[in-house]
Scaffold this motif. Sequence first.
Motif, PDB file in Angstrom:
ATOM      1  N   ALA A  76      16.353 -46.488  -5.297  1.00  0.00           N
ATOM      2  CA  ALA A  76      16.810 -45.475  -4.693  1.00  0.00           C
ATOM      3  C   ALA A  76      17.254 -45.986  -3.197  1.00  0.00           C
ATOM      4  CB  ALA A  76      15.966 -44.629  -4.600  1.00  0.00           C
ATOM      5  N   THR A  77      16.285 -46.967  -2.664  1.00  0.00           N
ATOM      6  CA  THR A  77      16.376 -47.556  -1.429  1.00  0.00           C
ATOM      7  C   THR A  77      17.877 -48.474  -1.447  1.00  0.00           C
ATOM      8  OG1 THR A  77      13.962 -47.619  -0.881  1.00  0.00           O
ATOM      9  CG2 THR A  77      15.398 -48.973   0.426  1.00  0.00           C
ATOM     10  N   ALA A  78      17.826 -49.320  -2.299  1.00  0.00           N
ATOM     11  CA  ALA A  78      19.177 -50.295  -2.394  1.00  0.00           C
ATOM     12  C   ALA A  78      20.411 -49.221  -2.396  1.00  0.00           C
ATOM     13  CB  ALA A  78      18.965 -51.129  -3.381  1.00  0.00           C
ATOM     14  N   SER A  79      20.267 -48.446  -3.078  1.00  0.00           N
ATOM     15  CA  SER A  79      21.563 -47.587  -3.370  1.00  0.00           C
ATOM     16  C   SER A  79      22.097 -46.626  -2.017  1.00  0.00           C
ATOM     17  CB  SER A  79      21.507 -46.600  -4.591  1.00  0.00           C
ATOM     18  OG  SER A  79      21.073 -47.183  -5.826  1.00  0.00           O
ATOM     19  N   VAL A  80      21.217 -46.164  -1.430  1.00  0.00           N
ATOM     20  CA  VAL A  80      21.504 -45.299  -0.442  1.00  0.00           C
ATOM     21  C   VAL A  80      22.047 -46.231   0.630  1.00  0.00           C
ATOM     22  CG1 VAL A  80      20.209 -43.285  -1.042  1.00  0.00           C
ATOM     23  CG2 VAL A  80      19.134 -45.334   0.395  1.00  0.00           C
ATOM     24  N   TRP A 120      18.360 -31.780   1.407  1.00  0.00           N
ATOM     25  CA  TRP A 120      17.290 -31.049   1.739  1.00  0.00           C
ATOM     26  C   TRP A 120      16.188 -31.143   0.772  1.00  0.00           C
ATOM     27  CZ3 TRP A 120      15.159 -29.190   6.379  1.00  0.00           C
ATOM     28  CH2 TRP A 120      13.900 -28.350   6.282  1.00  0.00           C
ATOM     29  N   VAL A 121      16.513 -30.730  -0.273  1.00  0.00           N
ATOM     30  CA  VAL A 121      15.507 -30.717  -1.458  1.00  0.00           C
ATOM     31  C   VAL A 121      15.139 -32.151  -1.979  1.00  0.00           C
ATOM     32  CG1 VAL A 121      16.098 -28.308  -2.211  1.00  0.00           C
ATOM     33  CG2 VAL A 121      17.374 -30.363  -3.315  1.00  0.00           C
ATOM     34  N   VAL A 122      16.050 -32.909  -1.898  1.00  0.00           N
ATOM     35  CA  VAL A 122      15.829 -34.297  -2.154  1.00  0.00           C
ATOM     36  C   VAL A 122      14.869 -34.914  -1.339  1.00  0.00           C
ATOM     37  CG1 VAL A 122      16.842 -36.659  -2.373  1.00  0.00           C
ATOM     38  CG2 VAL A 122      18.056 -34.768  -3.787  1.00  0.00           C
ATOM     39  N   ILE A 123      14.974 -35.104  -0.021  1.00  0.00           N
ATOM     40  CA  ILE A 123      14.005 -35.492   0.905  1.00  0.00           C
ATOM     41  C   ILE A 123      12.827 -34.728   0.750  1.00  0.00           C
ATOM     42  CG2 ILE A 123      13.572 -35.906   3.223  1.00  0.00           C
ATOM     43  CD1 ILE A 123      15.807 -37.626   2.196  1.00  0.00           C
ATOM     44  N   TYR A 155      20.492 -40.925  -3.832  1.00  0.00           N
ATOM     45  CA  TYR A 155      19.897 -39.651  -3.433  1.00  0.00           C
ATOM     46  C   TYR A 155      19.149 -38.961  -4.547  1.00  0.00           C
ATOM     47  CZ  TYR A 155      21.134 -40.110   1.308  1.00  0.00           C
ATOM     48  OH  TYR A 155      21.245 -40.625   2.523  1.00  0.00           O
ATOM     49  N   VAL A 156      19.864 -39.062  -5.679  1.00  0.00           N
ATOM     50  CA  VAL A 156      19.232 -38.555  -6.987  1.00  0.00           C
ATOM     51  C   VAL A 156      18.146 -39.350  -7.607  1.00  0.00           C
ATOM     52  CG1 VAL A 156      19.927 -38.119  -9.487  1.00  0.00           C
ATOM     53  CG2 VAL A 156      21.715 -37.902  -7.802  1.00  0.00           C
ATOM     54  N   LEU A 157      18.223 -40.478  -7.245  1.00  0.00           N
ATOM     55  CA  LEU A 157      17.112 -41.499  -7.734  1.00  0.00           C
ATOM     56  C   LEU A 157      15.745 -40.996  -6.784  1.00  0.00           C
ATOM     57  CD1 LEU A 157      18.783 -44.916  -8.486  1.00  0.00           C
ATOM     58  CD2 LEU A 157      17.711 -43.353  -9.723  1.00  0.00           C
ATOM     59  N   ILE A 158      16.022 -40.736  -5.626  1.00  0.00           N
ATOM     60  CA  ILE A 158      14.953 -40.415  -4.565  1.00  0.00           C
ATOM     61  C   ILE A 158      14.084 -39.145  -5.275  1.00  0.00           C
ATOM     62  CG2 ILE A 158      14.406 -39.479  -2.346  1.00  0.00           C
ATOM     63  CD1 ILE A 158      16.335 -41.081  -1.063  1.00  0.00           C
ATOM     64  N   ALA A 159      14.934 -38.244  -5.797  1.00  0.00           N
ATOM     65  CA  ALA A 159      14.284 -37.232  -6.269  1.00  0.00           C
ATOM     66  C   ALA A 159      13.842 -37.297  -7.593  1.00  0.00           C
ATOM     67  CB  ALA A 159      15.363 -35.893  -6.498  1.00  0.00           C
ATOM     68  N   LEU A 160      14.572 -38.369  -8.358  1.00  0.00           N
ATOM     69  CA  LEU A 160      13.710 -38.816  -9.740  1.00  0.00           C
ATOM     70  C   LEU A 160      12.561 -39.490  -9.632  1.00  0.00           C
ATOM     71  CD1 LEU A 160      14.158 -38.950 -12.562  1.00  0.00           C
ATOM     72  CD2 LEU A 160      15.558 -40.929 -12.158  1.00  0.00           C
ATOM     73  N   GLN A 161      12.394 -40.386  -8.608  1.00  0.00           N
ATOM     74  CA  GLN A 161      11.172 -41.191  -8.445  1.00  0.00           C
ATOM     75  C   GLN A 161       9.825 -40.369  -8.001  1.00  0.00           C
ATOM     76  OE1 GLN A 161       9.066 -42.454  -5.636  1.00  0.00           O
ATOM     77  NE2 GLN A 161      10.057 -40.381  -4.340  1.00  0.00           N
ATOM     78  N   ALA A 162      10.038 -38.921  -7.786  1.00  0.00           N
ATOM     79  CA  ALA A 162       8.912 -38.445  -7.538  1.00  0.00           C
ATOM     80  C   ALA A 162       8.208 -38.183  -8.777  1.00  0.00           C
ATOM     81  CB  ALA A 162       9.431 -36.693  -6.818  1.00  0.00           C
ATOM     82  N   TYR A 195       9.516 -30.316  -9.597  1.00  0.00           N
ATOM     83  CA  TYR A 195      10.226 -29.997  -8.389  1.00  0.00           C
ATOM     84  C   TYR A 195      11.475 -31.212  -8.130  1.00  0.00           C
ATOM     85  CZ  TYR A 195      11.750 -28.721  -3.622  1.00  0.00           C
ATOM     86  OH  TYR A 195      12.565 -28.298  -2.501  1.00  0.00           O
ATOM     87  N   GLY A 196      11.046 -32.539  -8.652  1.00  0.00           N
ATOM     88  CA  GLY A 196      11.947 -33.733  -8.403  1.00  0.00           C
ATOM     89  C   GLY A 196      13.193 -33.208  -9.359  1.00  0.00           C
ATOM     90  N   VAL A 197      12.677 -32.862 -10.552  1.00  0.00           N
ATOM     91  CA  VAL A 197      13.904 -32.592 -11.750  1.00  0.00           C
ATOM     92  C   VAL A 197      14.854 -31.551 -11.095  1.00  0.00           C
ATOM     93  CG1 VAL A 197      14.363 -31.825 -13.890  1.00  0.00           C
ATOM     94  CG2 VAL A 197      12.189 -33.399 -13.675  1.00  0.00           C
ATOM     95  N   THR A 198      14.138 -30.476 -10.536  1.00  0.00           N
ATOM     96  CA  THR A 198      14.969 -29.501  -9.929  1.00  0.00           C
ATOM     97  C   THR A 198      16.173 -30.004  -8.847  1.00  0.00           C
ATOM     98  OG1 THR A 198      13.304 -27.656 -10.121  1.00  0.00           O
ATOM     99  CG2 THR A 198      15.078 -27.227  -8.484  1.00  0.00           C
TER     100      THR A 198
END
Length: 278
Positions: free
Chosen positions: A36-40, A151-154, A67-74, A78-81
């Motif tokens: 996620a870090t490398a991608s963004v 917002w929801v991803v962060i 950003y999708v990976l940021i949510a996924l790594q949670a 809520y991350g799936v949402t």
Amino acid sequence: MAAVAKAAGFAGLLRVLMLALEPQASDWRPIVWVLATASVLVGSVLALVQVDIKRLLAYSSVSQAGYVLIALQAGTGYGVTAVCFYLFTYTFMVMGTFAIVAVVQGRGETRNDLSAIRGLSARNPWLAGAMLVLLLGQAGIPLTSGFLGKWVVISTAVQQGQYALALIGMLAAAIAAFAYLRMALLMYMAPEAIPAGAGAGAPDGQLDGTRSDLSTVATAGLSGRDTALALRPPPSARLRVPAPIGAVVAVCVAFTIFAGVSTPVLSFAHSIALPWSL
């Protein structure tokens, strides 16, 4: 490729990680964190120096995937949402953007560089306005679905105590926003010819007042060759938008605004993700 294929790929990744490998979350979350870090960061930085519109949007797509990976790594419901909402809304934004690019570049894709959209507001104000909304959405500006998506991803990262990842995501969003700002400025710049060599490294006297300032901002970070390419005179003919493409663009713009100022789309994404959180 930029929208549907990405959504399908992440849907499969969700099933693998959140269902088959959910007990091993502590093993795969650090890997997804790095990706996620490398991608963004890579996607945002490389998008800044592109003069080809499609290549710029391609690197932007890499950043959006991050950003999708940021949510996924949670690894949470809520991350799936957040993943579902981001992918759903991003699909509309990128489809509308590429539809406009298809019109601007002309038959045979003769103009793919930034100069193709220069002065677009004069050639087709409606198309320029639609492109502006879609660019603002991808940049994450408030009152668009892109802002709510980021917002929801962060938020997923913050909820898991991943403050460093949240800060990286916000920094990358600020970097990428300049690439979108460049396109917006070029669309609303006067389409008159710019003297050769104007832009980065050129004497201030070659351009006057506001035009000079806007040209400098719009070409910041580009090489001298790319600056000259971006400031080439655009085609002078007024753009005509085929009805099917116009309908697609109108739907994408309307959805980008609707999903950013209301919650039904977010609630729909939550309903999709609900079984994953049980």
